[in-house]
Design an enzyme around this catalytic site. Structure first.
Site, PDB file in Angstrom:
ATOM      1  N   LYS A 118      -8.920   2.016  -2.602  1.00  0.00           N
ATOM      2  CA  LYS A 118      -9.196   1.414  -1.302  1.00  0.00           C
ATOM      3  C   LYS A 118     -10.623   1.743  -0.878  1.00  0.00           C
ATOM      4  O   LYS A 118     -11.065   2.891  -0.968  1.00  0.00           O
ATOM      5  CB  LYS A 118      -8.205   1.950  -0.268  1.00  0.00           C
ATOM      6  CG  LYS A 118      -8.278   1.299   1.107  1.00  0.00           C
ATOM      7  CD  LYS A 118      -7.129   1.798   1.984  1.00  0.00           C
ATOM      8  CE  LYS A 118      -7.095   1.134   3.342  1.00  0.00           C
ATOM      9  NZ  LYS A 118      -5.924   1.559   4.150  1.00  0.00           N
ATOM     10  N   CYS A 169      -5.204  -3.241   2.145  1.00  0.00           N
ATOM     11  CA  CYS A 169      -5.083  -3.258   3.607  1.00  0.00           C
ATOM     12  C   CYS A 169      -6.428  -3.467   4.313  1.00  0.00           C
ATOM     13  O   CYS A 169      -6.914  -4.588   4.409  1.00  0.00           O
ATOM     14  CB  CYS A 169      -4.386  -1.991   4.087  1.00  0.00           C
ATOM     15  SG  CYS A 169      -3.585  -2.195   5.710  1.00  0.00           S
ATOM     16  N   GLU A 201       0.835  -1.200   0.000  1.00  0.00           N
ATOM     17  CA  GLU A 201       0.000   0.000   0.000  1.00  0.00           C
ATOM     18  C   GLU A 201       0.874   1.256   0.000  1.00  0.00           C
ATOM     19  O   GLU A 201       1.850   1.358   0.757  1.00  0.00           O
ATOM     20  CB  GLU A 201      -0.892  -0.019   1.240  1.00  0.00           C
ATOM     21  CG  GLU A 201      -1.756   1.204   1.444  1.00  0.00           C
ATOM     22  CD  GLU A 201      -2.549   1.129   2.736  1.00  0.00           C
ATOM     23  OE1 GLU A 201      -3.518   1.892   2.868  1.00  0.00           O
ATOM     24  OE2 GLU A 201      -2.210   0.305   3.611  1.00  0.00           O
TER      25      GLU A 201
END
Length: 571
Positions: free
Chosen positions: A116, A152, A41
């Protein structure tokens, strides 16, 4: 298809340097026969970039660096690179102007971007400050294989595993419904004790539940108070770990996806850390090494008191930077015992580090003389004790300034919690190495360190801990025994237990109330402390956001089962 995981150690803001690290990993991946390379990330800028993201020039430079990286990467290798992407609807929706994204680079081009979806705002995370949440399931097709992309936190919302949902959507479940062949997760997940094993358990559950093979790529390295442990891994559809990278080190590992079986094949599995103490040791060594190097320090110093805390910090610094780059300064006072000097010198000899002895008796006399008139008629007390600590702090800072050393402070979490430390004295420093390590764990780490022979002198471990600021002083004159104190602090700080709950666990009411008051009163000290390396899920750092000027302390009254409030700011 062979897939490579680039477990890199980025420097925050070093766009060209981080791009070069990705480029080097890409070259290695090609030699390994990989078709796809995964990076963590925000791998291009490093995680967490924090308010650098509010600087438009930084965001623009990242976009240009990404375009150049796409041109520089080897042909026929697809690479997922962590970056930011503009939110073109921000003016319409009123949302943040950036996405936390992964860019798919291939054959000189930026082919796709994936955003994300779940943005954490707890503990050290504050992603809603910078990012808008992605709204669509992320996947792409490479050589007829559909690969789902998560970033994540997208992984951390399986209601079956957690017993609840923290977010409205579960990106893993949505990708499974879409029928992708494989899911990858690109992370920058900060370390805390036990978290590497916990992540694997969580992914194993998801793999079995959704019958999806999963690959997890994590950042490694220390960035300020946060440590990233790496431990990238992969699990097959049966929930078996079939690949694991090294912990606390840069690494490149590859795994094979069998399209016929729709599953990952067994690859290299590095053993997990055998003990908690070894895991913590590796984290702290990495944290010190990276903090020093990324802040451009080559040498460190610390005060050596002959106590267990400074002994452990000296050992960590030596492992991190080499014995030739560590200076231990002994500053005995008239109250220092003979063993404080002999134990410190024995430690230095065991480690092979340099030492310097600077007695402070004459400096103490100078302070006494200057303050004699003002202090006349008063008794020796805390003010005089703290002068000794502040003399030592000044000497250490003078050496650090003169020679360009990084000063390491040596206070542990138990002391930081209750304020058993001196502002502008032993709290001085650029990095608090063990500020998230409770005193009982300090002893455990030293015992572990001595498992194959003495490094920490045995007398350091067995003698009663003392600040030695007055004759015959020991820590337990001011504090409960550390095994009691640390259990109370663990319940209060990590588990948010009330005074009543802590008392119900077997602790005395008076002791619990006193500890809670000490923790509250010490907040102003912690706010002025140097960054402390985080190794637990509740540290006095980025994720600790308590007020200083507060009048709330929920404690159990010794006479009645009621809560009372007391002022929290002390001297």
């Amino acid at each position: 298809m062979k897939i490579a995981i680039a477990q890199i150690n980025p420097i925050i803001g070093d766009l060209s340097g981080n791009a070069q690290k990705i480029q080097e990993m890409a070259q290695r991946a090609v030699k390994e026969g990989a078709r796809l390379l995964l990076t963590p990330e925000l791998s291009l800028c490093g995680y967490p970039p924090r308010d650098l993201l509010l600087n438009p020039s930084f965001v623009d430079a990242m976009a240009m660096t990404l375009q150049q990286l796409a041109r520089d990467l080897p042909v026929n290798l697809a690479v997922l690179v962590g970056t930011v992407a503009p939110n073109c609807q921000a003016d319409i929706t009123g949302d943040k102007s950036l996405f936390n994204s992964m860019a798919l680079l291939e054959n000189g081009q930026i082919k796709q971007s994936f955003h994300k979806r779940l943005l954490p705002t707890y503990d050290v995370f504050d992603e809603h400050r910078y990012f808008a949440a992605g709204l669509e399931a992320n996947y792409f097709t490479l050589d007829n294989i559909q690969i789902g992309v998560t970033i994540c936190e997208d992984l951390w919302n399986d209601e079956e595993f957690w017993g609840k949902r923290s977010y409205a959507v579960n990106p893993i479940a949505e990708l499974a419904v879409l029928g992708v062949d494989l899911i990858v997760n690109l992370s920058a997940s900060p370390y805390s004790l036990g978290k590497p094993r916990f992540r694997e358990t969580m992914l194993q559950h998801s793999a079995i539940r959704f019958q999806q093979p999963l690959i997890y790529a994590n950042q490694v390295g220390g960035n300020d108070d946060l440590i990233f442990d790496g431990h990238s891994f992969a699990v097959n559809r049966q929930g078996e770990t079939i690949c694991r990278a090294n912990g606390f080190a840069t690494d490149l590992v590859t795994v094979e996806f069998d399209a016929g079986q729709r599953d990952l094949q067994l690859s290299s599995v590095v053993p997990a850390s055998p003990s908690e103490d070894e895991e913590i040791w590796q984290a702290l060594v990495l944290g010190v090494r990276d903090y020093a190097e990324k802040c451009r320090f080559s040498q460190v110093l610390l005060g050596l008191s002959g106590g267990i805390d400074s002994s452990l910090v000296a050992a960590i610094a030596t492992a991190a930077l080499g014995k030739e780059n560590v200076l231990g300064v002994l500053m005995p006072s008239p109250y220092s015992s003979e063993h404080s000097i002999s134990d410190a010198l024995a430690l230095a000899e065991n480690l092979g580090i340099k030492t310097q002895i600077l007695p402070i008796g004459e400096l103490m006399q100078s302070f006494d003389h200057s303050l004699a008139g003002l202090f006349a008629g008063t008794e020796f007390g805390l003010a005089e004790e703290n002068i000794q600590s502040r003399i030592r702090g000044n000497l250490l800072m003078a050496i650090a300034n003169k020679f360009g050393y990084l000063l390491l402070s040596t206070g542990n979490k138990s002391e930081m919690a209750v304020g058993y430390c001196t502002l502008y004295g032993d709290m001085n420093g650029g990095l608090a190495v063990i500020a998230d390590v409770p005193k009982t764990r300090v002893y455990s780490l030293c015992d572990w360190l001595n498992r194959n022979g003495e490094i920490i002198p045995q007398n350091v471990i067995t003698k009663p801990p003392s600040a030695e600021l007055k004759p015959g002083q020991v820590d337990q004159d001011s504090l409960p025994p550390y095994e009691i104190l640390d259990d109370i602090l663990q319940r209060l700080i990590n588990h948010h237990q009330s005074a009543a709950q802590i008392v119900a666990a077997g602790h005395e009411v008076v002791v619990v109330n006193r500890v809670i008051q000490m923790v509250a009163r010490a907040e102003f000290k912690r706010r002025q402390a140097p960054p402390g390396l985080k190794i637990t899920d509740r540290a006095f750092g980025t994720g600790w956001r308590m007020p200083i000027a507060s009048n709330w302390v929920g404690i159990k009254n010794t006479d009645q089962n009621t809560s009372i409030s007391t002022p929290t700011v002390g001297c």
